[in-house]
Design an enzyme around this catalytic site. Structure first.
Site, PDB file in Angstrom:
ATOM      1  N   CYS A 177       2.952  -5.335   6.711  1.00  0.00           N
ATOM      2  CA  CYS A 177       2.631  -4.997   5.333  1.00  0.00           C
ATOM      3  C   CYS A 177       3.790  -4.259   4.675  1.00  0.00           C
ATOM      4  O   CYS A 177       4.745  -3.850   5.335  1.00  0.00           O
ATOM      5  CB  CYS A 177       1.357  -4.154   5.281  1.00  0.00           C
ATOM      6  SG  CYS A 177      -0.138  -5.119   5.586  1.00  0.00           S
ATOM      7  N   HIS A 207       0.828  -1.199   0.000  1.00  0.00           N
ATOM      8  CA  HIS A 207       0.000   0.000   0.000  1.00  0.00           C
ATOM      9  C   HIS A 207       0.868   1.257   0.000  1.00  0.00           C
ATOM     10  O   HIS A 207       2.084   1.222   0.210  1.00  0.00           O
ATOM     11  CB  HIS A 207      -0.936   0.004   1.204  1.00  0.00           C
ATOM     12  CG  HIS A 207      -0.216   0.013   2.527  1.00  0.00           C
ATOM     13  ND1 HIS A 207       0.241   1.174   3.127  1.00  0.00           N
ATOM     14  CD2 HIS A 207       0.116  -0.990   3.375  1.00  0.00           C
ATOM     15  CE1 HIS A 207       0.821   0.886   4.267  1.00  0.00           C
ATOM     16  NE2 HIS A 207       0.767  -0.429   4.445  1.00  0.00           N
TER      17      HIS A 207
END
Length: 784
Positions: free
Chosen positions: A631, A612
């Site tokens: 992440c 992201h």
């Protein structure tokens, strides 16, 4: 005048019995033929070679067994009639009409003959004129005794034809002697192919073993029947190997007449050169065929080489260890070898060494590491030269004039000189003082007793591959390449895929075998927040995503803060909701301050991690970028999105500007018609585009653990898979201040798992506050 209705009743009963007999025999023959088809080639060959004991040959029921009590046989009638009545005259003793008798005779022939036309072409010469009642009954019964029974179908498919044809000249035989499996007629003898003819393959399999290999084959079968587990400890491989040997009638795979064949030589060369692929040759022992002087020894050597060949193929393709033995946060698709395919491939290939080598990873980066490994060890592209086993060599110096020096000679000495760096007289085969001194020096450096004698332990140490830190790092990374899928990209998209290297903190998009875009990334912190290794497919991207805070962060960071300040989440733009079960859900709506930035790249996986954007761009300037909760943050998400979308949706002509124009407050997804593979890897050693070996810091400490497993023989069993407990995370519960907090009681718990982004305390106070420690087993995984 005859009582035709009475005779007709008897005739009908006989026809019924004959029809039932015919159906029973035909059905049995069909089942027998189906049973033959189910047998393997070797089983059929054994059946054909060994006669099977026959059951009691009880003849089928005849007309005489079903005569009505009130019907008496008519006396012989001699009729003076036209030549057309000859058949009636010869059957005058039958109590039925002449035309019915002919039909019965035809039916009897159809029971015993495999040709469909036999019933309508019976020759008159096969029926003797002037019969008496006993002779007529015998001729009705005798063909029926030759009808093939289920146990006889395989052994003698055409006995009925032979018996009928032989009735002209042969005397009447007993029913038990009419069928002999060993004397089954061939197709040429019967004149036509029958439904129960044996296939030619089993007969060929029975003769597949050359006479010179027959003694070894006779030893291989009992070895596999009783001691297969001694050679092959994996059930699937053992079954495949037993089947493979049985299909070739247990002919040896690797020798012909006791001499190694070409396939064996190629396999042995590959096993001895296993170190070139980062494997250990000691794991694939090669039996000494030269010392095998008996069929028993040759049979054992054959199975041992087969076992080593299978071990090499399996470990070359899938690895010397299972990835689950290294860490719980690794998930790659399994791609085990097919034992039957390996056996067929290697034993039939023109180059068995190349066929066996093909089970190593085909990836370019793997091949580049293999080349660097050879350079680090100081060897060329060819196989590593090994010193063969043999008698111990020693040098005895002179002790005065009466005891001159003893110098042994051996053809292995030139190879020894080359390995130990004795350049003088490189081709000399004498084990002289200089060679003995070089051996003594090597022994001292290898922690061996410095005797100067070239014994078995010294030979093994010299043949062992050179090792140092760089070599170990390269070998560990070659092992990790074996875990990855053989095909990295999507074929329909030009083999496109995205690959992220954690220790290098880099992300690349590959297409047609070359990188088309690259950027920097931030990955998870070492420890419980380490980014997992995985292979998945990216199915869509989300523009203007909502950040659903993971339960671990809620429990460890946000709930303690709420105890101190019930309004802090609202001031930060976070929403707190509770579901019907009392679970807590905290989310952050789309916007500039969203922890996920403007784009989220989704490849659903069990670890619930993804790639992201991020509002904290300053971290990309750091050399070491392991800061997230698991992440992966992408430096240039608009460029990344445009690159992926142009691969998945080329007709849409996406650009970074077009992607940025979609930024706003409304969350929406862009789905890929064809998912793009994503690989999260851990490459601490790789070759760059300039051909230089690049080494990276072992940020998660994975290299040391893999190296320890490689050196531990108990860790190389692929079937020993460590079971990792995956806890079921419950929704965080606790005492939540009610003042100033709005709840939606009907809100369901959902959202993706993104552990990245600044912590609550980092956002609020600008400093890092260590979160409470969590048991390592309570990982990021939680149930929704």
């Amino acid at each position: 005048m005859r009582d035709y209705p009475t005779n007709r009743r008897g005739f009908d009963r006989i026809l019924t019995v004959l029809a039932a007999t015919f159906l029973a025999v035909s059905t049995s023959a069909a089942f027998a033929q189906a049973d033959v088809a189910k047998k393997s080639a070797s089983e059929l060959a054994i059946d054909a070679a060994i006669p099977t004991p026959e059951p009691a040959n009880i003849p089928p029921p005849t007309a005489a067994d079903f005569k009505a009590d009130d019907v008496q046989p008519a006396p012989p009638v001699v009729r003076e009639s036209k030549p057309d009545d000859q058949k009636t005259e010869t059957r005058a003793t039958d109590p039925k009409p002449a035309d019915s008798k002919a039909a019965d005779t035809a039916t009897s022939h159809s029971d015993t003959s495999t040709n469909a036309t036999a019933s309508s072409d019976a020759k008159p010469s096969s029926v003797q004129p002037g019969p008496n009642p006993e002779t007529t009954e015998t001729k009705l019964d005798e063909p029926k005794t030759t009808a093939a029974k289920p146990d006889d179908v395989t052994a003698a498919p055409s006995d009925g034809i032979k018996t009928n044809e032989a009735m002209k000249d042969e005397p009447k035989k007993d029913a038990t002697a009419t069928i002999t499996p060993a004397a089954a007629p061939s197709q040429a003898e019967t004149g036509s192919a029958t439904a129960t003819d044996q296939p030619s393959e089993p007969v060929k399999a029975a003769n597949i073993v050359p006479p010179a290999d027959q003694p070894v084959a006779e030893k291989l079968r009992p070895l596999l029947d009783t001691e297969a587990t001694k050679f092959f400890d994996r059930k699937a491989e053992r079954a495949a190997i037993e089947k493979f040997y049985a299909a070739r009638s247990y002919a040896p795979l690797w020798t012909e007449g006791g001499t190694l064949n070409a396939q064996a030589k190629g396999v042995i060369a590959r096993l001895r050169d296993a170190a070139a692929d980062g494997l250990n040759p000691a794991d694939y022992p090669v039996p000494n065929f030269a010392a095998a002087s008996s069929p028993d020894q040759l049979a054992e050597a054959d199975l041992k080489l087969t076992a080593s060949m299978m071990d090499y193929a399996r470990q070359a393709q899938s690895g010397r260890m299972h990835w689950s033995q290294v860490s719980a946060d690794i998930q790659y698709p399994e791609h085990p070898v097919d034992p039957e395919q390996v056996l067929a491939n290697v034993t039939t290939a023109k180059d068995s060494s190349a066929a066996l080598d093909s089970y190593n990873p085909p990836h370019k980066l793997y091949r580049e590491l293999k080349q660097k490994l050879a350079e680090l060890r100081g060897v060329g592209d060819g196989p590593v030269t090994q010193i063969a086993d043999g008698p111990a060599l020693r040098y005895t110096p002179a002790r005065g004039k009466k005891h001159p020096a003893v110098v042994m000679e051996d053809p292995r000495v030139p190879i020894l000189r080359a390995k130990l760096g004795v350049s003088e007289n490189a081709d000399d085969t004498h084990y002289d003082a200089k060679v003995a001194a070089a051996v003594r020096k090597f022994q001292a450096n290898a922690d061996l007793k410095a005797t100067g004698v070239l014994d078995e332990r010294t030979i093994k140490a010299i043949n062992s591959p050179k090792r140092d830190r760089q070599i170990d790092t390269v070998i560990v990374n070659m092992e990790r390449w074996r875990w990855l899928p053989r095909e990295l990209g999507a074929p329909s998209l030009g083999d496109a895929y995205a690959i992220l290297n954690i220790p290098d903190y880099s992300l690349r998009v590959m297409q047609h075998g070359t990188p088309i875009w690259t950027t920097r990334v931030v990955v998870g912190k070492p420890g419980v927040h380490a980014t997992p290794l995985l292979t998945e497919t990216m199915k869509y991207i989300t523009v203007n995503p909502t950040w659903n805070v993971p339960p671990s962060i809620i429990y460890k960071e946000y709930l303690p803060a709420l105890q101190q300040d019930p309004t802090v989440l609202e001031r930060m733009g976070l929403k707190l909701e509770r579901d019907r079960n009392g679970g807590i859900h905290i989310s952050q709506p789309p916007g500039e301050r969203n922890a996920l930035g403007r784009i989220r790249f989704n490849f659903p996986n069990k670890f619930l991690v993804y790639q992201h954007d991020t509002p904290d761009k300053h971290l990309f300037a750091k050399e070491t970028r392991a800061f997230s909760h698991g992440c992966m943050r992408v430096q240039n998400p608009d460029q990344y999105a445009a690159t992926l979308l142009n691969i998945a949706l080329p007709q849409e002509h996406y650009t970074p500007e077009k992607v940025r124009s979609m930024y706003g407050r409304n969350e929406f997804d862009i789905k890929f018609p064809t998912p793009i593979p994503v690989h999260i890897t851990y490459q601490t050693a790789f070759v760059d585009h300039a051909g230089k070996l690049q080494l990276r810091a072992d940020v998660y400490g994975r290299d040391a653990k893999i190296l320890a497993l490689l050196q531990n023989s108990s860790g190389r069993d692929l079937e020993t898979v460590i079971a990792h407990a995956q806890p079921s995370y419950s929704r965080p519960r606790g005492s939540i201040p009610q003042q100033g907090v709005a709840f939606n009681e009907n809100r369901g718990f959902g959202g993706g798992f993104d552990n990245s982004g600044p912590s609550f305390f980092e956002r609020l106070f600008g400093v890092q506050t260590p979160p409470p420690q969590m048991d390592d087993r309570r990982r990021r995984i939680y149930g929704r």
